[in-house]
Scaffold this motif. Structure first.
Motif, PDB file in Angstrom:
ATOM      1  N   SER A 115       0.867  -1.192   0.000  1.00  0.00           N
ATOM      2  CA  SER A 115       0.000   0.000   0.000  1.00  0.00           C
ATOM      3  C   SER A 115       0.896   1.233   0.000  1.00  0.00           C
ATOM      4  N   ASN A 116       0.277   2.383   0.110  1.00  0.00           N
ATOM      5  CA  ASN A 116       1.055   3.626   0.156  1.00  0.00           C
ATOM      6  C   ASN A 116       1.937   3.720   1.393  1.00  0.00           C
ATOM      7  N   ASN A 117       1.602   2.975   2.461  1.00  0.00           N
ATOM      8  CA  ASN A 117       2.407   3.096   3.683  1.00  0.00           C
ATOM      9  C   ASN A 117       3.163   1.825   4.055  1.00  0.00           C
ATOM     10  N   THR A 118       3.131   0.796   3.219  1.00  0.00           N
ATOM     11  CA  THR A 118       3.874  -0.430   3.531  1.00  0.00           C
ATOM     12  C   THR A 118       4.558  -0.972   2.282  1.00  0.00           C
ATOM     13  N   LYS A 119       5.876  -0.955   2.316  1.00  0.00           N
ATOM     14  CA  LYS A 119       6.689  -1.485   1.213  1.00  0.00           C
ATOM     15  C   LYS A 119       7.828  -2.314   1.805  1.00  0.00           C
ATOM     16  N   ASP A 120       7.941  -3.566   1.354  1.00  0.00           N
ATOM     17  CA  ASP A 120       9.005  -4.455   1.817  1.00  0.00           C
ATOM     18  C   ASP A 120      10.135  -4.501   0.792  1.00  0.00           C
ATOM     19  N   GLU A 121      11.367  -4.574   1.309  1.00  0.00           N
ATOM     20  CA  GLU A 121      12.537  -4.709   0.425  1.00  0.00           C
ATOM     21  C   GLU A 121      13.446  -5.814   0.943  1.00  0.00           C
ATOM     22  N   TYR A 122      14.066  -6.517   0.010  1.00  0.00           N
ATOM     23  CA  TYR A 122      15.048  -7.550   0.341  1.00  0.00           C
ATOM     24  C   TYR A 122      16.315  -7.311  -0.474  1.00  0.00           C
ATOM     25  N   GLU A 123      17.441  -7.458   0.218  1.00  0.00           N
ATOM     26  CA  GLU A 123      18.748  -7.350  -0.449  1.00  0.00           C
ATOM     27  C   GLU A 123      19.514  -8.648  -0.225  1.00  0.00           C
ATOM     28  N   TYR A 124      19.988  -9.245  -1.327  1.00  0.00           N
ATOM     29  CA  TYR A 124      20.653 -10.538  -1.212  1.00  0.00           C
ATOM     30  C   TYR A 124      22.071 -10.382  -0.701  1.00  0.00           C
ATOM     31  N   ASP A 125      22.424 -11.190   0.297  1.00  0.00           N
ATOM     32  CA  ASP A 125      23.772 -11.237   0.859  1.00  0.00           C
ATOM     33  C   ASP A 125      24.497 -12.431   0.238  1.00  0.00           C
ATOM     34  N   GLU A 126      25.418 -12.150  -0.664  1.00  0.00           N
ATOM     35  CA  GLU A 126      26.122 -13.204  -1.412  1.00  0.00           C
ATOM     36  C   GLU A 126      26.944 -14.109  -0.502  1.00  0.00           C
ATOM     37  N   VAL A 127      27.498 -13.543   0.562  1.00  0.00           N
ATOM     38  CA  VAL A 127      28.371 -14.305   1.455  1.00  0.00           C
ATOM     39  C   VAL A 127      27.563 -15.304   2.278  1.00  0.00           C
ATOM     40  N   ASN A 128      26.494 -14.827   2.905  1.00  0.00           N
ATOM     41  CA  ASN A 128      25.696 -15.664   3.802  1.00  0.00           C
ATOM     42  C   ASN A 128      24.552 -16.389   3.107  1.00  0.00           C
ATOM     43  N   LYS A 129      24.299 -16.025   1.855  1.00  0.00           N
ATOM     44  CA  LYS A 129      23.268 -16.685   1.037  1.00  0.00           C
ATOM     45  C   LYS A 129      21.874 -16.564   1.644  1.00  0.00           C
ATOM     46  N   TYR A 130      21.575 -15.359   2.146  1.00  0.00           N
ATOM     47  CA  TYR A 130      20.220 -15.078   2.604  1.00  0.00           C
ATOM     48  C   TYR A 130      19.861 -13.644   2.229  1.00  0.00           C
ATOM     49  N   TYR A 131      18.589 -13.284   2.474  1.00  0.00           N
ATOM     50  CA  TYR A 131      18.102 -11.953   2.145  1.00  0.00           C
ATOM     51  C   TYR A 131      17.940 -11.115   3.404  1.00  0.00           C
ATOM     52  N   LYS A 132      18.475  -9.906   3.382  1.00  0.00           N
ATOM     53  CA  LYS A 132      18.300  -8.960   4.476  1.00  0.00           C
ATOM     54  C   LYS A 132      17.026  -8.148   4.205  1.00  0.00           C
ATOM     55  N   ARG A 133      16.169  -8.087   5.224  1.00  0.00           N
ATOM     56  CA  ARG A 133      14.839  -7.509   5.036  1.00  0.00           C
ATOM     57  C   ARG A 133      14.776  -6.066   5.537  1.00  0.00           C
ATOM     58  N   SER A 134      14.101  -5.229   4.762  1.00  0.00           N
ATOM     59  CA  SER A 134      13.831  -3.839   5.148  1.00  0.00           C
ATOM     60  C   SER A 134      12.363  -3.537   4.926  1.00  0.00           C
ATOM     61  N   VAL A 135      11.847  -2.542   5.632  1.00  0.00           N
ATOM     62  CA  VAL A 135      10.478  -2.076   5.444  1.00  0.00           C
ATOM     63  C   VAL A 135      10.519  -0.558   5.332  1.00  0.00           C
ATOM     64  N   ASN A 136       9.926  -0.050   4.251  1.00  0.00           N
ATOM     65  CA  ASN A 136       9.888   1.397   4.009  1.00  0.00           C
ATOM     66  C   ASN A 136      11.280   2.022   4.067  1.00  0.00           C
ATOM     67  N   ASN A 137      12.216   1.342   3.415  1.00  0.00           N
ATOM     68  CA  ASN A 137      13.595   1.814   3.254  1.00  0.00           C
ATOM     69  C   ASN A 137      14.410   1.833   4.539  1.00  0.00           C
ATOM     70  N   LYS A 138      13.921   1.149   5.586  1.00  0.00           N
ATOM     71  CA  LYS A 138      14.675   1.032   6.824  1.00  0.00           C
ATOM     72  C   LYS A 138      14.918  -0.441   7.135  1.00  0.00           C
ATOM     73  N   PRO A 139      16.114  -0.800   7.598  1.00  0.00           N
ATOM     74  CA  PRO A 139      16.357  -2.198   7.965  1.00  0.00           C
ATOM     75  C   PRO A 139      15.310  -2.684   8.966  1.00  0.00           C
ATOM     76  N   HIS A 140      14.776  -3.852   8.720  1.00  0.00           N
ATOM     77  CA  HIS A 140      13.774  -4.454   9.611  1.00  0.00           C
ATOM     78  C   HIS A 140      14.532  -5.207  10.693  1.00  0.00           C
ATOM     79  N   THR A 141      14.532  -4.671  11.910  1.00  0.00           N
ATOM     80  CA  THR A 141      15.397  -5.200  12.970  1.00  0.00           C
ATOM     81  C   THR A 141      14.601  -5.729  14.155  1.00  0.00           C
ATOM     82  N   ASP A 142      15.245  -6.598  14.915  1.00  0.00           N
ATOM     83  CA  ASP A 142      14.669  -7.163  16.130  1.00  0.00           C
ATOM     84  C   ASP A 142      14.930  -6.217  17.301  1.00  0.00           C
TER      85      ASP A 142
END
Length: 372
Positions: free
Chosen positions: A251-278
């Motif tokens: 929607s206009n207020n929720t956008k998910d992004e993933y960036e592939y990490d070649e070394v660790n072979k997983y995707y780092k997740r972000s929401v609305n251009n900010k890293p999605h963190t614990d």
């Protein structure tokens, strides 16, 4: 000196063998029985010397001998385990997102649109111990379809009238914070956010709730996904394309992004251009697999809060994304309690995913999806 002792020891062993051999059958039985009795008396004497706590520990060990569990060849989940998973409703409104906790330990997370263009997650936990899961929010009726397809026990705090009606009619085993808030949940009052965004639980508390409520603990369905211990070869599929960066708009207020990490072979997740963190670890959430497809949604007629219906029963196309590649897949769900079937579009075979956690993104139809 040592040599003489060894010779003497051999002679003694030989003498005993000759002695035992020459005994009659009755005397042999008597001798063996005597030895057993002596050992038993010594053991009993040792037991009497134990304190009450030590006696209790020994009794429990004898009564419940430890079973050596065969170690699974999979890291994310044990396909042979018959334990039912817990499906926890996770708050994802922007003010609560920074306080999300424990999601890295979920083996599957779903994301669906709800009212107002926001989304909520359904996080599945199985055979794992997590000390803080949340923040936990109220139910929406179509999330129950995914509780059912995983034969999960549902954990939530409140719900819409549509959700409550379906929880009752579908016989969902659920643990509701509205009923058990102070017992199997807690609210973190230290958070600088409204109280409805502060609810948490942990697997230990959920375990106790399941025992108290008498819910079935044994899984009666297969796992939703087929896992491979070896890396899945996506490169050979005719629909394959690079998937180093993924953008999924809800929607206009929720956008998910993933960036592939070649070394660790997983995707780092972000929401609305900010890293999605614990909130606890402050580490960015990462995922091995992403499944994404689109369905129609619509506002429920007459609902003043703008809550949604989801056209999730049916079939369509989407993508499976892992290790920097994406392939086209199909999905189909024939009923609310039936499992979603994922197949490789080019072959028609069942989808097999890499060993790791999976984010299932069920996106509103017509929203932007970018894979590059």
């Amino acid at each position: 000196m040592a040599k003489k002792e060894k010779i003497k020891d051999k002679k003694n062993k030989k003498s005993f063998k000759v002695f035992f051999k020459n005994l009659s059958k009755k005397k042999k039985i008597a001798l063996i029985s005597g030895c057993v009795l002596v050992v038993a008396l010594i053991s009993f004497g040792v037991f009497l010397c134990l304190n009450p706590k030590e006696k209790e520990i020994l009794h429990n060990k004898l009564k419940n001998p430890k079973v050596v569990k065969k170690e699974s060849k999979f890291k994310i989940v044990d396909p042979d385990s018959k334990t039912r998973p817990y499906a926890v409703m996770i708050n994802n409104v922007s003010v609560a997102r920074p306080y999300q906790s424990g999601l890295q330990d979920a083996y599957i997370i779903y994301e669906f649109i709800v009212e107002g263009g926001i989304t909520r997650y359904l996080a599945l936990f199985k055979d794992t111990s997590v000390d803080r899961i949340g923040t936990i929010r109220s139910s929406r009726h179509y999330y129950l379809d995914y509780v059912l397809e995983n034969d999960a026990i549902y954990v939530h705090w409140g719900g819409s009238e549509f959700a409550y009606a379906d929880i009752a009619s579908l016989g969902i085993n659920n643990i509701d914070g509205m009923n058990y808030g102070g017992k199997y949940f807690w609210k973190d009052k230290s958070l600088k956010v409204s109280t409805e965004h502060t609810a948490y639980s942990k697997t230990e508390m959920i375990d106790k709730a399941v025992d108290k409520l008498g819910y079935r603990k044994e899984l009666n369905k297969d796992l939703l996904l087929n896992y491979s211990a070896k890396p899945v070869d996506l490169a050979s599929d005719e629909t394959v394309k690079d998937a180093k960066n993924i953008e999924i708009v809800y929607s206009n207020n929720t956008k998910d992004e993933y960036e592939y990490d070649e070394v660790n072979k997983y995707y780092k997740r972000s929401v609305n251009n900010k890293p999605h963190t614990d909130y606890v670890t402050n580490e960015q959430y990462t995922f091995k697999n992403i499944i994404t497809y689109q369905v129609n949604n619509s506002t429920i007629s007459g609902d003043y809060k703008g809550r949604q219906n989801l056209d999730n029963i049916g079939s369509g196309e989407g993508y499976y994304i892992s290790e920097g590649k994406a392939i086209e897949i199909t999905w189909s769900k024939s009923g609310r309690g039936e499992q979603t079937e994922y197949k490789v579009k080019s072959t028609g075979k069942d989808l097999v995913v890499n060993d790791g956690n999976t984010f299932i993104q069920v996106q509103p139809k017509g929203q932007a999806l970018t894979i590059s």
